[in-house]
Design a protein around this motif. Structure first.
Motif, PDB file in Angstrom:
ATOM      1  N   PHE A  13       0.861  -1.184   0.000  1.00  0.00           N
ATOM      2  CA  PHE A  13       0.000   0.000   0.000  1.00  0.00           C
ATOM      3  C   PHE A  13       0.897   1.233   0.000  1.00  0.00           C
ATOM      4  O   PHE A  13       1.448   1.615   1.033  1.00  0.00           O
ATOM      5  N   ASP A  14       1.056   1.859  -1.165  1.00  0.00           N
ATOM      6  CA  ASP A  14       1.832   3.086  -1.255  1.00  0.00           C
ATOM      7  C   ASP A  14       0.891   4.262  -0.983  1.00  0.00           C
ATOM      8  O   ASP A  14       0.015   4.576  -1.791  1.00  0.00           O
ATOM      9  N   ILE A  15       1.090   4.899   0.171  1.00  0.00           N
ATOM     10  CA  ILE A  15       0.169   5.945   0.616  1.00  0.00           C
ATOM     11  C   ILE A  15       0.240   7.159  -0.307  1.00  0.00           C
ATOM     12  O   ILE A  15      -0.783   7.794  -0.602  1.00  0.00           O
ATOM     13  N   TYR A  16       1.429   7.476  -0.778  1.00  0.00           N
ATOM     14  CA  TYR A  16       1.582   8.592  -1.717  1.00  0.00           C
ATOM     15  C   TYR A  16       0.820   8.326  -3.011  1.00  0.00           C
ATOM     16  O   TYR A  16       0.033   9.165  -3.480  1.00  0.00           O
ATOM     17  N   HIS A  17       1.034   7.163  -3.609  1.00  0.00           N
ATOM     18  CA  HIS A  17       0.358   6.847  -4.873  1.00  0.00           C
ATOM     19  C   HIS A  17      -1.157   6.879  -4.713  1.00  0.00           C
ATOM     20  O   HIS A  17      -1.879   7.363  -5.587  1.00  0.00           O
ATOM     21  N   GLU A  18      -1.647   6.369  -3.577  1.00  0.00           N
ATOM     22  CA  GLU A  18      -3.105   6.349  -3.367  1.00  0.00           C
ATOM     23  C   GLU A  18      -3.659   7.758  -3.194  1.00  0.00           C
ATOM     24  O   GLU A  18      -4.752   8.064  -3.677  1.00  0.00           O
ATOM     25  N   GLN A  19      -2.910   8.626  -2.506  1.00  0.00           N
ATOM     26  CA  GLN A  19      -3.342  10.013  -2.345  1.00  0.00           C
ATOM     27  C   GLN A  19      -3.436  10.709  -3.690  1.00  0.00           C
ATOM     28  O   GLN A  19      -4.395  11.439  -3.965  1.00  0.00           O
ATOM     29  N   VAL A  20      -2.454  10.490  -4.551  1.00  0.00           N
ATOM     30  CA  VAL A  20      -2.460  11.109  -5.876  1.00  0.00           C
ATOM     31  C   VAL A  20      -3.634  10.593  -6.705  1.00  0.00           C
ATOM     32  O   VAL A  20      -4.347  11.371  -7.356  1.00  0.00           O
ATOM     33  N   PRO A  55      -5.830  -5.855   6.507  1.00  0.00           N
ATOM     34  CA  PRO A  55      -5.581  -7.290   6.688  1.00  0.00           C
ATOM     35  C   PRO A  55      -4.738  -7.922   5.581  1.00  0.00           C
ATOM     36  O   PRO A  55      -4.158  -8.990   5.780  1.00  0.00           O
ATOM     37  N   TYR A  56      -4.671  -7.265   4.418  1.00  0.00           N
ATOM     38  CA  TYR A  56      -3.918  -7.811   3.287  1.00  0.00           C
ATOM     39  C   TYR A  56      -2.581  -7.113   3.071  1.00  0.00           C
ATOM     40  O   TYR A  56      -1.831  -7.483   2.161  1.00  0.00           O
ATOM     41  N   VAL A  57      -2.274  -6.089   3.869  1.00  0.00           N
ATOM     42  CA  VAL A  57      -1.094  -5.259   3.628  1.00  0.00           C
ATOM     43  C   VAL A  57       0.110  -5.790   4.400  1.00  0.00           C
ATOM     44  O   VAL A  57       0.037  -6.044   5.598  1.00  0.00           O
ATOM     45  N   LYS A  58       1.240  -5.943   3.687  1.00  0.00           N
ATOM     46  CA  LYS A  58       2.506  -6.324   4.318  1.00  0.00           C
ATOM     47  C   LYS A  58       3.470  -5.143   4.433  1.00  0.00           C
ATOM     48  O   LYS A  58       4.358  -5.136   5.283  1.00  0.00           O
ATOM     49  N   VAL A  59       3.297  -4.140   3.536  1.00  0.00           N
ATOM     50  CA  VAL A  59       4.192  -2.987   3.510  1.00  0.00           C
ATOM     51  C   VAL A  59       3.384  -1.740   3.158  1.00  0.00           C
ATOM     52  O   VAL A  59       2.530  -1.772   2.269  1.00  0.00           O
ATOM     53  N   PHE A  60       3.662  -0.646   3.876  1.00  0.00           N
ATOM     54  CA  PHE A  60       3.189   0.679   3.487  1.00  0.00           C
ATOM     55  C   PHE A  60       4.391   1.486   3.010  1.00  0.00           C
ATOM     56  O   PHE A  60       5.448   1.475   3.646  1.00  0.00           O
ATOM     57  N   HIS A  61       4.251   2.190   1.886  1.00  0.00           N
ATOM     58  CA  HIS A  61       5.274   3.133   1.426  1.00  0.00           C
ATOM     59  C   HIS A  61       4.833   4.554   1.771  1.00  0.00           C
ATOM     60  O   HIS A  61       3.646   4.868   1.679  1.00  0.00           O
ATOM     61  N   ILE A  62       5.814   5.382   2.115  1.00  0.00           N
ATOM     62  CA  ILE A  62       5.519   6.703   2.666  1.00  0.00           C
ATOM     63  C   ILE A  62       6.232   7.800   1.902  1.00  0.00           C
ATOM     64  O   ILE A  62       7.453   7.731   1.676  1.00  0.00           O
ATOM     65  N   ALA A  63       5.478   8.820   1.489  1.00  0.00           N
ATOM     66  CA  ALA A  63       6.007  10.060   0.918  1.00  0.00           C
ATOM     67  C   ALA A  63       4.867  11.064   0.947  1.00  0.00           C
ATOM     68  O   ALA A  63       3.688  10.690   1.036  1.00  0.00           O
ATOM     69  N   ASP A  64       5.194  12.349   0.904  1.00  0.00           N
ATOM     70  CA  ASP A  64       4.141  13.367   0.918  1.00  0.00           C
ATOM     71  C   ASP A  64       3.804  13.803  -0.499  1.00  0.00           C
ATOM     72  O   ASP A  64       4.534  13.499  -1.454  1.00  0.00           O
TER      73      ASP A  64
END
Length: 286
Positions: free
Chosen positions: A199-206, A220-229
């Motif tokens: 789950f890349d939080i930056y990509h989802e925000q964009v 429940p399905y996420v193993k990694v979150f990626h973070i950037a603003d």
């Protein structure tokens, strides 16, 4: 009886407080400048626990693998992820084209061997770009089937594949799996214990916004979150995103996977990463 209760009360007071297990911190090495050795050193100095590679391992001999593992251990640094499809933009290994399935499986199997040698628990898996002339339904069906087949390979290797959605509005025009909303749908249809979501939080925000609601559904399905603003893909706190609230939402979900910095530092990378990780840990601790 009163004495027994008193002693039990004292014992309880003296017992160390139980600390909730926090997610593990990591950083994507491609975001840092320098040699591999210099990047690992930056990560270690910033207090990170682990690093994520993409295709840095291409061309490595067994001696190179051993050297990198030894260096990471000397820095007390873990390695959590490599890519199972590092050449997805340049080779015919698209997950959404069934005609490329054999190539895809061969590529994934080859890189899962490297994952085993490096002792990393996860490997990235990219959907590839949409195929002109094929319907969305055809491509989706191929993506589901390809995920299952790759998951079977990962199970044999003892590795978990993490599928990454990417935004198509700014960074990856034409990419097929363009949101974590679609990624969650994919996870439910694939239903494979060795296929999970990055789950890349930056990509989802964009792409769609509404990240906290989607995080709550997908966790429940996420193993990694990626973070950037956003905008700019820079340090958390330099854009529009409220990462304190995002981290608090993740804390409530009792998530214990990886939170990986994948941003372009605006200043000194050690100071930048240390600030980002310290802020993240403070929010997660409540």
């Amino acid at each position: 009886m009163q004495r027994r209760v008193f002693v039990q009360t004292l014992a309880a007071a003296a017992a160390p407080a139980q600390t909730a297990v926090q997610p593990k911190s990591s950083v994507m090495l491609w975001t840092l400048k320098g040699t591999l050795e210099e990047k690992l050193e930056i990560a270690a100095r910033a207090g990170l626990q682990s690093v994520e590679l993409v295709g840095e391992f291409r061309g490595w001999s067994d001696a190179d693998v051993s050297r990198v593992k030894k260096l990471a251990r000397s820095l007390r640094m873990g390695m959590d992820t490599i890519s199972s499809t590092p050449n997805w933009k340049r080779e015919p290994i698209s997950m959404v084209d069934p005609a490329q399935r054999a190539n895809l499986l061969k590529e994934v199997e080859k890189n899962l061997v490297v994952a085993q040698k490096l002792e990393v628990p996860m490997a990235l898996l990219m959907s590839g770009d949409a195929i002109e002339g094929k319907s969305y339904a055809e491509q989706w069906s191929s993506l589901v089937e390809g995920s299952k087949r790759c998951g079977d390979l990962a199970a044999k290797a003892g590795v978990t594949l993490i599928v990454e959605p990417l935004n198509t509005k700014v960074n990856h025009k034409g990419y097929f799996l363009d949101s974590c909303v679609a990624g969650l749908k994919l996870m439910k249809e694939v239903d494979h214990p060795h296929v999970r979501l990055l789950f890349d939080i930056y990509h989802e925000q964009v792409q769609l916004g509404d990240v906290i609601r989607t995080i709550e559904a997908a966790a429940p399905y996420v193993k990694v979150f990626h973070i950037a603003d956003n905008p700019g893909r820079n340090d958390p706190g330099t854009g529009e995103m409220n990462y304190d609230n995002i981290y608090k939402a993740i804390r409530k979900l009792k998530y214990t996977g990886y939170l990986t910095m994948e941003y372009l530092p605006l200043g000194d990378p050690v100071a930048s990463l240390k600030k980002a990780v310290d802020s993240m840990r403070a929010s997660l601790a409540g």
